[in-house]
Write an enzyme that holds these catalytic residues in place. Sequence first.
Site, PDB file in Angstrom:
ATOM      1  N   LYS A 279     -24.101 -29.317   6.577  1.00  0.00           N
ATOM      2  CA  LYS A 279     -23.018 -28.967   7.502  1.00  0.00           C
ATOM      3  C   LYS A 279     -23.428 -27.619   8.098  1.00  0.00           C
ATOM      4  O   LYS A 279     -23.437 -26.599   7.408  1.00  0.00           O
ATOM      5  CB  LYS A 279     -21.706 -28.872   6.729  1.00  0.00           C
ATOM      6  CG  LYS A 279     -20.511 -28.454   7.563  1.00  0.00           C
ATOM      7  CD  LYS A 279     -19.229 -28.504   6.724  1.00  0.00           C
ATOM      8  CE  LYS A 279     -18.122 -27.690   7.339  1.00  0.00           C
ATOM      9  NZ  LYS A 279     -16.928 -27.633   6.492  1.00  0.00           N
TER      10      LYS A 279
ATOM     11  N   ASP B 145     -10.384 -17.879   3.243  1.00  0.00           N
ATOM     12  CA  ASP B 145     -11.022 -19.038   3.876  1.00  0.00           C
ATOM     13  C   ASP B 145     -10.545 -19.201   5.316  1.00  0.00           C
ATOM     14  O   ASP B 145      -9.491 -19.769   5.589  1.00  0.00           O
ATOM     15  CB  ASP B 145     -10.740 -20.313   3.055  1.00  0.00           C
ATOM     16  CG  ASP B 145     -11.584 -21.493   3.526  1.00  0.00           C
ATOM     17  OD1 ASP B 145     -12.238 -21.369   4.582  1.00  0.00           O
ATOM     18  OD2 ASP B 145     -11.592 -22.526   2.829  1.00  0.00           O
TER      19      ASP B 145
ATOM     20  N   LYS C 123      -6.467 -28.637  12.688  1.00  0.00           N
ATOM     21  CA  LYS C 123      -6.153 -29.662  11.706  1.00  0.00           C
ATOM     22  C   LYS C 123      -4.922 -29.286  10.897  1.00  0.00           C
ATOM     23  O   LYS C 123      -4.760 -28.147  10.486  1.00  0.00           O
ATOM     24  CB  LYS C 123      -7.341 -29.859  10.762  1.00  0.00           C
ATOM     25  CG  LYS C 123      -8.219 -30.996  11.216  1.00  0.00           C
ATOM     26  CD  LYS C 123      -9.524 -30.995  10.498  1.00  0.00           C
ATOM     27  CE  LYS C 123     -10.342 -29.799  10.919  1.00  0.00           C
ATOM     28  NZ  LYS C 123     -11.674 -29.812  10.359  1.00  0.00           N
TER      29      LYS C 123
ATOM     30  N   GLU D 117     -19.676 -32.625  18.871  1.00  0.00           N
ATOM     31  CA  GLU D 117     -20.194 -32.136  17.583  1.00  0.00           C
ATOM     32  C   GLU D 117     -20.626 -33.316  16.709  1.00  0.00           C
ATOM     33  O   GLU D 117     -20.308 -34.475  17.006  1.00  0.00           O
ATOM     34  CB  GLU D 117     -19.123 -31.316  16.861  1.00  0.00           C
ATOM     35  CG  GLU D 117     -17.885 -32.120  16.511  1.00  0.00           C
ATOM     36  CD  GLU D 117     -17.178 -31.598  15.270  1.00  0.00           C
ATOM     37  OE1 GLU D 117     -17.854 -31.351  14.261  1.00  0.00           O
ATOM     38  OE2 GLU D 117     -15.938 -31.473  15.313  1.00  0.00           O
TER      39      GLU D 117
HETATM   40  N1  PSU Z   1     -12.347 -32.221  12.757  1.00  0.00           N
HETATM   41  C1  PSU Z   1     -12.393 -33.437  12.180  1.00  0.00           C
HETATM   42  N2  PSU Z   1     -13.304 -33.652  11.219  1.00  0.00           N
HETATM   43  C2  PSU Z   1     -14.208 -32.692  10.866  1.00  0.00           C
HETATM   44  C3  PSU Z   1     -14.183 -31.416  11.489  1.00  0.00           C
HETATM   45  C4  PSU Z   1     -13.216 -31.241  12.439  1.00  0.00           C
HETATM   46  O1  PSU Z   1     -11.606 -34.313  12.497  1.00  0.00           O
HETATM   47  O2  PSU Z   1     -15.038 -32.978  10.014  1.00  0.00           O
HETATM   48  C5  PSU Z   1     -15.212 -30.381  11.148  1.00  0.00           C
HETATM   49  C6  PSU Z   1     -15.592 -29.626  12.433  1.00  0.00           C
HETATM   50  O3  PSU Z   1     -16.990 -29.706  12.570  1.00  0.00           O
HETATM   51  C7  PSU Z   1     -15.152 -28.208  12.205  1.00  0.00           C
HETATM   52  C8  PSU Z   1     -15.323 -28.109  10.719  1.00  0.00           C
HETATM   53  O4  PSU Z   1     -15.912 -27.283  12.917  1.00  0.00           O
HETATM   54  O5  PSU Z   1     -14.793 -29.357  10.243  1.00  0.00           O
HETATM   55  C9  PSU Z   1     -14.608 -26.910  10.136  1.00  0.00           C
HETATM   56  O6  PSU Z   1     -15.075 -26.689   8.854  1.00  0.00           O
HETATM   57  P1  PSU Z   1     -14.723 -25.305   8.106  1.00  0.00           P
HETATM   58  O7  PSU Z   1     -13.227 -25.348   7.926  1.00  0.00           O
HETATM   59  O8  PSU Z   1     -15.491 -25.355   6.817  1.00  0.00           O
HETATM   60  O9  PSU Z   1     -15.179 -24.200   9.018  1.00  0.00           O
HETATM   61 MN    MN Z   2     -14.027 -22.499   5.250  1.00  0.00          MN
END
Ligand code: PSU
Ligand code: MN
Length: 308
Positions: free
Chosen positions: A90, A142, A163, A29
């Site tokens: 993003k 969220d 995470k 990604e």
């Molecule tokens: N893991 C990381 N750094 C990031 C992300 C994941 O260490 O920046 C990113 C990934 O692209 C993941 C996104 O899909 O954060 C998720 O964002 P959201 O919670 O807004 O869906």
């Molecule tokens: Mn989100």
Amino acid sequence: MTKSSIFPSSYSSEVRAALDAGKPVVALESTIITHGMPWPGNIEMARDVENIIRAEGAIPATIAVIEGCLHIGLEEEQLVALAKSKDAMKVSRADLAFAVAMGRTGATTVAATMMAASHAGIGVFATGGIGGVHHGAESDFDISADLDELARTSVIVVSAGAKAILDIAKTLEVLETRGVPVVTFGADELPAFWSRQSGLESPLRLDSAQDIARFQKTREAMEIAGGMLIANPVPEADEIPRTEMQTYIHQALDKAKAEGVTGKAVTPFLLSEILSITDGRSLATNIALVKNNAQLAAAIACALANSK
Ligand code: PSU
Ligand code: MN
């Protein structure tokens, strides 16, 4: 052969040749590059990760939208431009066609990268950590689009778990409901990104890339669609222990709340807050775990190619 794609997409020559020859390919990604890490750590990480995949005998395909074209595999100049850019979108599932239609440049999240990988016929993807259910999701709803994508798109995602800024228990529940297998590599406990421990038992455990390939082949034979999540614990030497991390995460969450951060900005905000609280240590751990995931993803891609 490369799967015919309905996307207007462009392949790097390295990726095109690998796909045509049936060689193992690992998708990567790009949101982690633009929104997850600061320059120049981000470009070093992106290059190192690609080279680790090559060293394991597979070909890396970093995915991004550049001026409206979906790229599967980036050339060096494209990777540098993306790593330096301050205004890349993003791009998740909701934004992919928007970025293409409007000629925009954007980095793909786990969800959008899975979509692109699947259309390109790439079955394995390495990242840091997936998005998931945020704390307080019962009131603000969220929940990352990454979870729905895992349920619908047949790509193996190798991560260091969800995470730790997320509500990992709720994230696991949603994955179970949506029928997504969660397999921890070589451990009984689910890892929590920067830490090897989460306090939660992993739903499934496997100890080799060959077994993961066999599990996936069986899913295909049984016509079970959808992705699977591999949780690969960060190496011990690079981890920040769970109890220590929890203090930093609480501080970052409090600040996000106080500043009213919402929507797509939440994950990048928390990651950069934790980076400054830990004085860069979280970044070193983040880079180490992505590299570790790239290596395992390449081994899985090779095992899948060998079992054809
Ligand atoms: N893991 C990381 N750094 C990031 C992300 C994941 O260490 O920046 C990113 C990934 O692209 C993941 C996104 O899909 O954060 C998720 O964002 P959201 O919670 O807004 O869906
Ligand atoms: Mn989100």
